[in-house]
Write an enzyme that holds these catalytic residues in place. Structure first.
Site, short mmCIF file in Angstrom:
data_model
loop_
_atom_site.label_atom_id
_atom_site.label_comp_id
_atom_site.label_asym_id
_atom_site.label_seq_id
_atom_site.Cartn_x
_atom_site.Cartn_y
_atom_site.Cartn_z
N ILE A 1 0.87 -1.17 0.00
CA ILE A 1 0.00 0.00 0.00
C ILE A 1 0.91 1.22 0.00
O ILE A 1 2.08 1.13 0.39
CB ILE A 1 -0.98 0.03 1.20
N ASP A 2 0.41 2.34 -0.45
CA ASP A 2 1.24 3.53 -0.64
C ASP A 2 1.92 3.96 0.66
O ASP A 2 1.40 3.74 1.76
CB ASP A 2 0.40 4.69 -1.18
#
Length: 318
Positions: free
Chosen positions: A251-252
């Protein structure tokens, strides 16, 4: 003596300046100098012989004198990242080669290797379109069929296979003449890692996986130049595991939320299969600055590798 082929920025006039003048300019124009330094392939200066390399020795010492160890971590990434592209002329230790080629402290080079910021390929990749005629000439010199046939390390490999890059993992790793080396001198840092109580972020621990509540401002599995300051590394230490955790998905960096880290290679395959079979669903909760209408919103993103990505509600060709 180990020498190198080194792409250098446009500092011909600055390199020749006396040491006293360089030190004075370093304090005044440091930010401007660093901003240009990372544009490696747009350069015209090229050190290909011992004499030319010697002229840059003092400059490199001054350029890097403000750096100590990679730890403690700076509070923010204040300097632009730069990459050095080198080719080994004489075989030897990778640590000794980089130390001499870039005039860096051995301890700092060892830290770069520990961070995963040094990569190599058996054969130098093709220079970009912005390369000078001298750079192209030297590239051809090291990739001549007659030269490559004398290298046992690439026997049975195609040129394309030999140009694949790998991360250097040991400071005492040996490199032979003709090896391409890429050094990320200032890797991207994640100071947030040192502010987190990682044990309190662990949601679940099983024999196969660990669920972590990833903090914002951290990387799950690392970047090209930093595999040390990651959720995987710090979660492994927090749990005092003898075997490092493995990344199963991303995930970012700016996003906070659950990530599943595998404890075994087999569970990596299991989780990847679940993703392929759409058995895993991600739900995001976002804070909006204005009212967002219900329904499906479709946006188109240009397939560029560099950020920031260009996003539009209209199809590009319409």
């Amino acid at each position: 003596m180990v020498s190198s082929l080194q792409w250098l920025p446009k500092f011909q006039n600055f390199i020749a300046a006396p040491v006293a003048i360089q030190r004075a300019l370093a304090a005044v124009t440091g930010h401007r100098r660093h901003r240009h330094h990372h544009q490696r392939y747009s350069s015209t200066a090229f050190a290909s012989d011992p004499a030319a390399s010697g002229t840059t020795s003092t400059f490199n010492s001054i350029r890097h004198e403000e750096y100590g160890r990679l730890l403690p971590c700076p509070s923010e990434n204040v300097l632009p990242r730069n990459i050095e592209h080198l080719v080994v002329r004489e075989g030897g230790s990778i640590l000794d080669f980089i130390t001499k080629a870039l005039d860096l402290p051995p301890l700092y080079v060892a830290d770069l290797i520990h961070f995963g910021a040094v990569h190599y390929a058996l054969v130098c990749p093709k220079p970009p379109l912005t390369a000078t005629s001298e750079e192209i000439k030297l590239y051809k010199e090291f990739t001549k069929p007659a030269v490559l046939r004398k290298r046992p390390s690439i026997k049975g490999k195609t040129i394309r296979e030999a140009q694949n890059t790998f991360r250097v993992t040991q400071s005492d790793q040996l490199v032979e003449a003709g090896t391409y080396v890429r050094v990320h001198v200032r890797p991207k840092r994640f100071p947030r890692c040192y502010e987190i109580d990682w044990r309190s972020r662990i949601i679940a621990v099983t024999e196969s996986y660990v669920v972590l509540n990833k903090p914002a401002g951290t990387s799950v599995g690392g970047t090209t130049d930093n595999i040390e300051e990651t959720c995987v590394t710090f979660a492994t230490r927090a749990l005092e595991l003898t075997t490092p955790l493995r990344t199963t998905h991303q995930i970012d960096n700016c996003t906070e939320g659950c990530v599943v880290l595998a404890r075994t290679k087999d569970y990596c395959s299991v989780f990847h299969r679940k993703i392929r079979e759409k058995q895993v669903k991600k739900l995001y909760l976002a804070l909006a600055a204005a009212y967002v209408p219900c329904g499906v919103m479709t946006h188109y993103m240009r397939p560029f590798r560099k950020s920031p990505k260009v996003v539009s509600e209209v199809w590009p060709n319409s």
